[in-house]
Scaffold this motif. Structure first.
Motif, mmCIF file in Angstrom:
data_model
loop_
_atom_site.group_PDB
_atom_site.id
_atom_site.type_symbol
_atom_site.label_atom_id
_atom_site.label_comp_id
_atom_site.label_asym_id
_atom_site.label_seq_id
_atom_site.Cartn_x
_atom_site.Cartn_y
_atom_site.Cartn_z
ATOM 1 N N SER A 63 -32.398 24.997 0.331
ATOM 2 C CA SER A 63 -32.570 26.589 -0.161
ATOM 3 C C SER A 63 -31.917 27.576 0.803
ATOM 4 O O SER A 63 -31.702 28.659 0.271
ATOM 5 C CB SER A 63 -33.987 26.786 -0.242
ATOM 6 O OG SER A 63 -34.830 26.776 1.038
ATOM 7 N N ASP A 64 -31.609 27.213 2.023
ATOM 8 C CA ASP A 64 -31.123 28.132 2.878
ATOM 9 C C ASP A 64 -29.848 27.165 3.897
ATOM 10 O O ASP A 64 -29.713 25.857 3.754
ATOM 11 C CB ASP A 64 -32.096 28.974 3.770
ATOM 12 C CG ASP A 64 -32.843 28.067 4.308
ATOM 13 O OD1 ASP A 64 -32.473 26.743 5.009
ATOM 14 O OD2 ASP A 64 -34.068 28.282 4.579
ATOM 15 N N ASN A 65 -29.361 28.117 4.680
ATOM 16 C CA ASN A 65 -28.280 27.397 5.258
ATOM 17 C C ASN A 65 -28.692 26.596 6.504
ATOM 18 O O ASN A 65 -28.294 25.289 6.875
ATOM 19 C CB ASN A 65 -27.432 28.379 6.144
ATOM 20 C CG ASN A 65 -26.522 29.187 5.296
ATOM 21 O OD1 ASN A 65 -26.076 28.464 4.276
ATOM 22 N ND2 ASN A 65 -26.157 30.497 5.588
ATOM 23 N N GLU A 66 -30.117 26.684 7.011
ATOM 24 C CA GLU A 66 -30.768 25.982 7.902
ATOM 25 C C GLU A 66 -31.120 24.580 7.380
ATOM 26 O O GLU A 66 -30.875 23.666 8.041
ATOM 27 C CB GLU A 66 -32.074 26.646 8.352
ATOM 28 C CG GLU A 66 -32.701 25.933 9.449
ATOM 29 C CD GLU A 66 -34.087 26.669 10.020
ATOM 30 O OE1 GLU A 66 -34.841 26.311 10.900
ATOM 31 O OE2 GLU A 66 -34.279 27.900 9.677
ATOM 32 N N GLY A 67 -31.550 24.565 6.279
ATOM 33 C CA GLY A 67 -31.953 23.467 5.352
ATOM 34 C C GLY A 67 -30.716 22.577 5.394
ATOM 35 O O GLY A 67 -30.812 21.246 5.449
ATOM 36 N N ARG A 68 -29.665 23.274 4.856
ATOM 37 C CA ARG A 68 -28.453 22.467 4.487
ATOM 38 C C ARG A 68 -27.674 21.739 5.757
ATOM 39 O O ARG A 68 -27.457 20.629 5.889
ATOM 40 C CB ARG A 68 -27.341 23.223 3.811
ATOM 41 C CG ARG A 68 -27.759 23.725 2.449
ATOM 42 C CD ARG A 68 -26.571 24.375 1.677
ATOM 43 N NE ARG A 68 -26.512 25.710 2.029
ATOM 44 C CZ ARG A 68 -27.210 26.711 1.495
ATOM 45 N NH1 ARG A 68 -27.998 26.519 0.585
ATOM 46 N NH2 ARG A 68 -26.963 27.837 1.890
ATOM 47 N N LEU A 69 -27.796 22.472 6.934
ATOM 48 C CA LEU A 69 -27.465 22.170 8.237
ATOM 49 C C LEU A 69 -28.241 20.900 8.508
ATOM 50 O O LEU A 69 -27.832 19.763 9.054
ATOM 51 C CB LEU A 69 -27.356 23.094 9.264
ATOM 52 C CG LEU A 69 -27.079 22.808 10.622
ATOM 53 C CD1 LEU A 69 -25.536 22.063 10.683
ATOM 54 C CD2 LEU A 69 -26.971 23.752 11.736
ATOM 55 N N ARG A 70 -29.489 21.140 8.578
ATOM 56 C CA ARG A 70 -30.531 20.000 8.718
ATOM 57 C C ARG A 70 -30.319 18.755 7.945
ATOM 58 O O ARG A 70 -30.098 17.382 8.562
ATOM 59 C CB ARG A 70 -31.790 20.310 8.615
ATOM 60 C CG ARG A 70 -32.920 19.297 8.834
ATOM 61 C CD ARG A 70 -34.421 19.863 8.893
ATOM 62 N NE ARG A 70 -35.477 18.876 9.339
ATOM 63 C CZ ARG A 70 -36.002 18.279 8.403
ATOM 64 N NH1 ARG A 70 -35.928 18.524 6.892
ATOM 65 N NH2 ARG A 70 -37.104 17.627 8.462
#
Length: 309
Positions: free
Chosen positions: A222-229
């Motif tokens: 849903s956001d960049n933080e989640g995708r990086l994780r």
């Protein structure tokens, strides 16, 4: 591969199809001869287009993700596969020379301090390591360097550039710290190892159908933080798996990967496709020759055999 409903061959030209109620060909009435003053046209010679069937279309993972489901087909037998040897005695003379030249380039780079980006507190670099393998300490070095050479068709300078870029990326991504990081267990049903194939390769499963879970999907994408994780978790898992492989010459240091696309969210989930492509690009650039075989189980049960570096 064409669908079943497209495989029916049309009847030859100028001949009416035989209906289920037509008598057998040997009992059909002979058509009357043409009038004497009418010329009989010679039969047209068969053309390549009529006699040679067109090649079947190539199916890729992108086609499977971006297209709707197709009718069920029986999987074809998987082609045989022979993995390339990582033993020096099995290399050709030119390949052995490339390996030796590659080693020389790395040793010169260490002497010339070309790996300064790896330094900690201005300490000179005297020892390189990658995937937990110290370079130039034992014969596992040959196995590691052969991966880069094969990924670049034994072109020494290109292989060295890839090797150096990989070391730079690992430093930037902070791989050593990532190995110890706790990223949770949200994705343990998405990517996991289970068993070995008949040649001893560990089998790694990627089950994209798990992302039908909306809560999991939104948490990851849903956001960049989640995708990086998600990306860090995937790389962490691969790193930990690689360090369980045996890099001695003649041993198993590649994996058998299965990508299960059945029940995957589909083309509407753009975030998943983008994150997956980003992960794939990183793996191709920095983890050469680690996938010995890959099978994709598609939504219509077609098995596609792929191999990449």
């Amino acid at each position: 591969m064409a669908d079943d409903h497209h495989s029916t061959t049309a009847p030859p030209p100028d001949l009416p199809p035989i209906s289920p109620h037509s008598p057998p060909p040997e009992h059909q009435e002979t058509p009357p001869p043409p009038p004497e003053n009418q010329e009989t046209s010679p039969p047209h010679p068969a053309t390549d287009q009529e006699t040679t069937p067109p090649p079947p279309p190539t199916t890729t993972i992108g086609d499977v993700i971006d297209q709707p489901e197709k009718p069920t087909k029986t999987p074809e037998p998987m082609p045989s596969f022979k993995e390339e040897s990582n033993q020096i005695k099995d290399l050709s003379p030119s390949q052995q020379n490339s390996l030796q030249d590659f080693k020389t380039l790395i040793q010169q780079a260490i002497t010339n301090q070309d790996f300064t980006f790896l330094q900690n507190q201005n300490q000179p670099i005297s020892q390189l390591s990658i995937w937990g393998i110290p370079i130039f300490q034992d014969d596992r070095t040959d196995v590691v360097l052969l991966k880069f050479l094969r990924a670049r068709d034994f072109k020494v300078q290109d292989s060295f550039t890839m090797f150096k870029d990989t070391l730079q990326w690992r430093k930037t991504f902070d791989i050593e710290s990532l190995l110890e990081e706790n990223l949770g267990d949200d994705l343990e049903k998405v990517v996991f190892n289970h068993g070995f194939d008949k040649d001893g390769h560990p089998v790694c499963y990627n089950v994209y159908g798990e992302f039908r879970n909306k809560e999991l999907y939104n948490k990851m994408f849903s956001d960049n933080e989640g995708r990086l994780r998600f990306l860090r978790w995937r790389i962490q898992y691969l790193e930990r798996s690689i360090r369980k492989l045996d890099f001695r010459p003649g041993e198993v240091n590649t994996i058998f990967q299965i990508s299960d696309l059945k029940n995957s969210p589909g083309p509407a989930k753009r975030e998943l496709r983008l994150a997956t492509r980003q992960a794939l690009q990183i793996l191709q650039d920095n983890y050469p020759e680690f996938v010995a075989k890959q099978v994709s189980l598609c939504c219509y049960n077609l098995v596609i055999m792929l191999r990449y570096v």
